[in-house]
Design a protein around this motif. Structure first.
Motif, short mmCIF file in Angstrom:
data_model
loop_
_atom_site.label_atom_id
_atom_site.label_comp_id
_atom_site.label_asym_id
_atom_site.label_seq_id
_atom_site.Cartn_x
_atom_site.Cartn_y
_atom_site.Cartn_z
N PRO A 84 42.60 49.16 51.69
CA PRO A 84 41.92 49.45 50.42
C PRO A 84 42.76 49.09 49.21
CG PRO A 84 42.82 51.46 51.34
CD PRO A 84 43.07 50.38 52.36
N LEU A 85 43.95 48.54 49.43
CA LEU A 85 44.81 48.14 48.32
C LEU A 85 44.69 46.66 47.99
CD1 LEU A 85 48.03 50.12 49.30
CD2 LEU A 85 46.60 50.54 47.31
N ARG A 86 43.69 45.99 48.56
CA ARG A 86 43.52 44.57 48.30
C ARG A 86 43.07 44.32 46.86
NH1 ARG A 86 39.85 43.04 53.35
NH2 ARG A 86 39.36 45.28 53.15
N SER A 87 43.17 43.08 46.43
CA SER A 87 42.97 42.74 45.02
C SER A 87 41.57 43.08 44.53
CB SER A 87 43.26 41.25 44.80
OG SER A 87 42.48 40.44 45.67
N THR A 88 40.56 42.97 45.38
CA THR A 88 39.20 43.30 44.95
C THR A 88 39.10 44.76 44.52
OG1 THR A 88 38.19 41.62 46.37
CG2 THR A 88 36.80 43.48 45.69
N ALA A 89 39.65 45.66 45.35
CA ALA A 89 39.61 47.08 45.02
C ALA A 89 40.38 47.37 43.74
CB ALA A 89 40.17 47.90 46.17
N MET A 90 41.51 46.71 43.56
CA MET A 90 42.31 46.95 42.36
C MET A 90 41.60 46.45 41.11
SD MET A 90 44.82 48.57 43.61
CE MET A 90 46.02 48.62 42.28
N THR A 91 40.88 45.34 41.24
CA THR A 91 40.11 44.82 40.11
C THR A 91 38.99 45.77 39.73
OG1 THR A 91 40.60 42.54 40.77
CG2 THR A 91 38.77 42.87 39.25
N VAL A 92 38.28 46.29 40.74
CA VAL A 92 37.21 47.26 40.48
C VAL A 92 37.77 48.50 39.79
CG1 VAL A 92 35.56 48.82 41.57
CG2 VAL A 92 35.75 46.45 42.36
N MET A 93 38.90 49.01 40.31
CA MET A 93 39.46 50.24 39.76
C MET A 93 40.04 50.04 38.37
SD MET A 93 39.68 53.38 40.10
CE MET A 93 39.01 53.48 41.76
#
Length: 424
Positions: A259-268
């Motif tokens: 869950p620490l991948r770039s997609t999740a970080m961009t969403v957050m």
């Protein structure tokens, strides 16, 4: 009614399936491992399927036969060895809609997400948006449900990461600590699907509780739920986490769903919020959702082990890779251990074989589809090494450097990795 659920083994899908069975419906679940799913939920008719291989309408004809409702709870965060977003979230769905129009024309319930915002052009949301738009234009009866961050008794992905961050000792290291986050209970999603099946709702609906918490507040709430004392939030700048995100993306290419991948970080980076457009559905607050399911010691264990798991896997990989590579740098000296028991050529061959075996296991454990077999191989090879060395050179047990004693912690670490390998 006959109801087909895609992603029925998942965090949301399993709860939706159980609710629809309780409502008296005949539920068919699709999953990659129906044997295990059948043991957990025997009331469901399980069928093996991989959505990434179901990209033509003909692939759906048999499965859709006599189905009145299709509920899509399947999804993935990012492309990788285990996931193909274009095939799973877009092409398979378009094929499903085409097949549905020429069969019983079932109601289609799509569990989607808010597809606007900072991550809107990333494959995760772009493929969902493509499927949503195609469903709305298909002429089929439908409900597109866009839940905010879903909380429940179990955890997966973002909700699992919340628990892991909440269990940090001393301080809570957070990026985007002030980002707004809306939540709801997984039971709210199941209730909405149940109402759609009974004809109560349709269309395109955002679903979230009437509260907005910051990420820091949500993590503190989970820490309280775990029964841990308060801890100060330690805000981290975004650039400091880029190496972690890069490693998480790399792990995704190897089949791990971090869950620490770039997609999740961009969403957050902009938070998780909805417009609640067209929604007349009540949703449960985060406090109520957690209070309804008091935590147990298993939740604390899970939270503490969650972020240790990738370190355990990578540590084992490094240990086995180095144990195979280092002897190759001094092959003649290493093979000398076998000279009292065999010819020089045989000793060299045996040394090469053991080194290559160690290297192969150290590399294979990094690949998610091969990880379990690699870990079992590590156990088998470790016991073989101990047995062989004990028979040929028992004095090694008394060696001050402990070459045999050090194998025992490696075995325990391997058993720990096996115990925590399952994702759901």
């Amino acid at each position: 009614m006959n109801i087909l659920i895609l992603g029925a083994t998942g965090f949301i899908g399993s709860v939706v399936a159980a609710r629809l069975v309780a409502d008296g419906h005949v539920v068919t679940g699709l999953g990659r491992n129906p044997v295990r799913a059948r043991l957990k939920q025997p009331a469901i008719d399980w069928r093996r399927a991989d959505l990434s291989h179901m990209t033509k309408p003909a692939d759906w004809d048999d499965i859709l036969k006599d189905q009145h409702v299709v509920v899509n709870c399947a999804g993935a965060l990012q492309d990788g060895l285990s996931d193909d977003l274009s095939a799973t979230q877009a092409e398979a769905m378009l094929a499903l809609y085409s097949a549905a129009k020429r069969s019983s024309r079932p109601l289609v319930v799509q569990i989607s997400a808010r597809t606007a915002g900072a991550a809107s052009d990333l494959p995760f949301l772009a493929t969902k948006r493509r499927a949503d738009e195609a469903l709305a234009a298909s002429g089929l009866a439908y409900l597109i449900l866009r839940p905010a961050l879903v909380l429940g008794r179990n955890a997966h992905g973002g909700s699992a990461l919340l628990r892991a961050l909440a269990a940090f000792p001393l301080a809570l290291p957070l990026v985007h600590a002030e980002s707004p986050v809306e939540t709801l209970s997984v039971n709210d999603v199941a209730e909405a699907v149940s109402r759609a099946v009974s004809g109560g709702i349709s269309g395109d609906i955002d679903l979230a509780a009437n509260e907005v918490l910051t990420l820091a507040e949500l993590v503190r709430l989970h820490r309280h739920w775990l029964g841990l004392p308060p801890a100060r939030v330690f805000p981290l700048p975004g650039w400091l986490t880029r190496p972690v995100t890069w490693l998480a993306d790399l792990s995704g290419l190897l089949g791990w769903r971090s869950p620490l991948r770039s997609t999740a970080m961009t969403v957050m980076s902009e938070g998780v919020q909805s417009s609640k457009s067209g929604s007349s559905l009540a949703a449960t607050s985060a406090v109520a959702a957690l209070s309804a399911n008091p935590s147990g010691v298993q939740d604390l264990w899970f939270a503490r082990l969650y972020l240790l798991k990738p370190l355990v896997i990578s540590g084992l990989s490094g240990f086995w890779l180095l144990s195979g590579l280092i002897p190759l740098l001094a092959l003649e000296k290493t093979s000398a251990h076998f000279l009292p028991f065999m010819a020089e050529a045989a000793a060299t061959v045996l040394t090469l074989a053991t080194c290559l075996t160690d290297i192969a296991l150290g590399a294979a454990v990094l690949l998610r589809p091969l990880a379990k077999r690699a870990l079992l191989g590590m156990l088998a090879v470790s016991f073989a090494y101990l047995a062989g060395a004990s028979l040929l050179e028992p004095a090694l047990w008394l060696d001050p450097l402990g070459p045999l004693v050090k194998v025992l912690p490696s075995i325990l670490l391997t058993l720990t990795a096996l115990a925590t390998l399952d994702e759901r």
